[in-house]
Design an enzyme around this catalytic site. Structure first.
Site, short mmCIF file in Angstrom:
data_model
loop_
_atom_site.label_atom_id
_atom_site.label_comp_id
_atom_site.label_asym_id
_atom_site.label_seq_id
_atom_site.Cartn_x
_atom_site.Cartn_y
_atom_site.Cartn_z
N HIS A 7 0.83 -1.21 0.00
CA HIS A 7 0.00 0.00 0.00
C HIS A 7 0.86 1.26 0.00
O HIS A 7 2.07 1.20 0.24
CB HIS A 7 -0.97 0.02 1.19
CG HIS A 7 -0.31 0.10 2.54
ND1 HIS A 7 -0.05 -1.00 3.31
CD2 HIS A 7 0.11 1.17 3.28
CE1 HIS A 7 0.51 -0.64 4.46
NE2 HIS A 7 0.62 0.67 4.46
N GLU A 57 -3.87 3.77 1.68
CA GLU A 57 -4.16 3.95 3.11
C GLU A 57 -4.34 5.44 3.39
O GLU A 57 -3.43 6.24 3.14
CB GLU A 57 -3.03 3.39 3.97
CG GLU A 57 -3.24 3.61 5.46
CD GLU A 57 -2.05 3.21 6.32
OE1 GLU A 57 -2.15 3.35 7.55
OE2 GLU A 57 -1.02 2.77 5.76
N HIS A 75 3.46 11.50 -6.83
CA HIS A 75 2.06 11.16 -7.05
C HIS A 75 1.84 9.66 -6.88
O HIS A 75 2.79 8.89 -6.81
CB HIS A 75 1.62 11.58 -8.46
CG HIS A 75 2.44 10.95 -9.57
ND1 HIS A 75 3.42 11.63 -10.23
CD2 HIS A 75 2.42 9.70 -10.12
CE1 HIS A 75 3.98 10.85 -11.14
NE2 HIS A 75 3.39 9.67 -11.09
N GLU A 119 -2.04 10.57 -10.93
CA GLU A 119 -1.86 10.41 -12.37
C GLU A 119 -2.81 9.32 -12.87
O GLU A 119 -2.99 8.29 -12.22
CB GLU A 119 -0.41 10.04 -12.70
CG GLU A 119 -0.14 9.92 -14.19
CD GLU A 119 1.28 9.50 -14.51
OE1 GLU A 119 1.68 9.63 -15.68
OE2 GLU A 119 1.97 9.01 -13.59
#
Length: 251
Positions: A7, A57, A75, A119
């Site tokens: 994550h 998260e 990003h 993105e």
């Protein structure tokens, strides 16, 4: 070591607003939640995310603090089959117009309510809006690539050389195509430095055995930042060559 990326954590100032944004616009659903006395963590992802796919998260601290974005994190990127179609769907839903695909053929950018850049990339694999990569800016490309190769056992998974910068993608070689990669962005202007800020938290890699993996990391001279014992043997943290936090979690 088989460290598949698990994550990416970001910090948010209004949990309800962020949950509404990600569930409404990206179709995410809640995959898990951890309520503590001073903070809340919520894990989100597409309904049909791959078993090797990474989640997002959201961390909400209960003290009403605000965050600085910094520029050491770039990003997260999410997958779609058609970037132009997806971007204009988001525009029709009221998402702010940031960097349309007409300016960037093949990709586009939006921002979430806290200003984290997202993105949109065109892929023929993975669930719609599943995490494709997380971009980190690095001050020494060789050192950064070497860190992810030696410490985590990652291998190159693609590169893009431009006139003023280069992007290097690193990933667990045994992970599925649908897994997330790390994009290391190196700008060619000598001496550029970056501020980490605190709006971005960490990337996390998933291990089968936390303690054995931690010992292997220390053998490979990874930074001993937050060891398993200090985290009640639930997880641990190290830092990459540029100070980005990397969490180790178990399956």
């Amino acid at each position: 070591m088989g460290l598949t990326l698990d994550h990416t954590m970001i910090r948010v100032e209004d949990l309800d607003e962020s949950l509404d944004w990600y569930t409404t616009h990206l179709g995410y659903e809640e995959k898990g939640r951890w309520e503590a006395e001073t903070f809340t963590n919520v894990f989100l992802g597409p309904e049909d995310v791959h078993e090797d796919g990474a989640l997002l998260e959201l961390t909400y601290n209960h003290d009403g603090r605000t965050y600085e974005m910094g520029d050491a994190w770039g990003h997260i990127a999410v997958r779609v089959e058609d970037v132009t179609e997806a971007y204009h769907e988001l525009m029709d839903e009221g998402v702010d117009d940031y960097r349309p695909p007409e300016e960037n053929p093949g990709y586009a950018f939006v921002k979430d309510p806290d200003g984290h850049e997202i993105e949109i990339v065109e892929r023929d694999h993975g669930a719609r809006y599943s995490l494709d990569h997380t971009m980190l800016r690095v001050e020494d490309a060789d050192a950064a690539i070497g860190w992810y190769a030696r410490k985590l056992g990652f291998e190159p998974a693609g590169r893009w050389e431009a006139d003023t910068f280069a992007n290097y993608f690193m990933a667990d070689p045994d992970a599925a195509q649908e897994a997330m990669t790390v994009e290391l962005t190196y700008n060619y202007d000598d001496g550029r430095t970056y501020e980490l800020g605190d709006a971005w938290g960490h990337i996390a890699a998933r291990a089968d055995d936390l303690e054995a993996t931690w010992e292997s990391l220390l053998t490979r001279e990874a930074e001993d930042y937050r060891d398993p014992e200090s985290c009640d043997y639930n997880y641990a943290f190290t830092k990459d060559a540029d100070g980005h936090e990397v969490e180790i979690v178990t399956s």
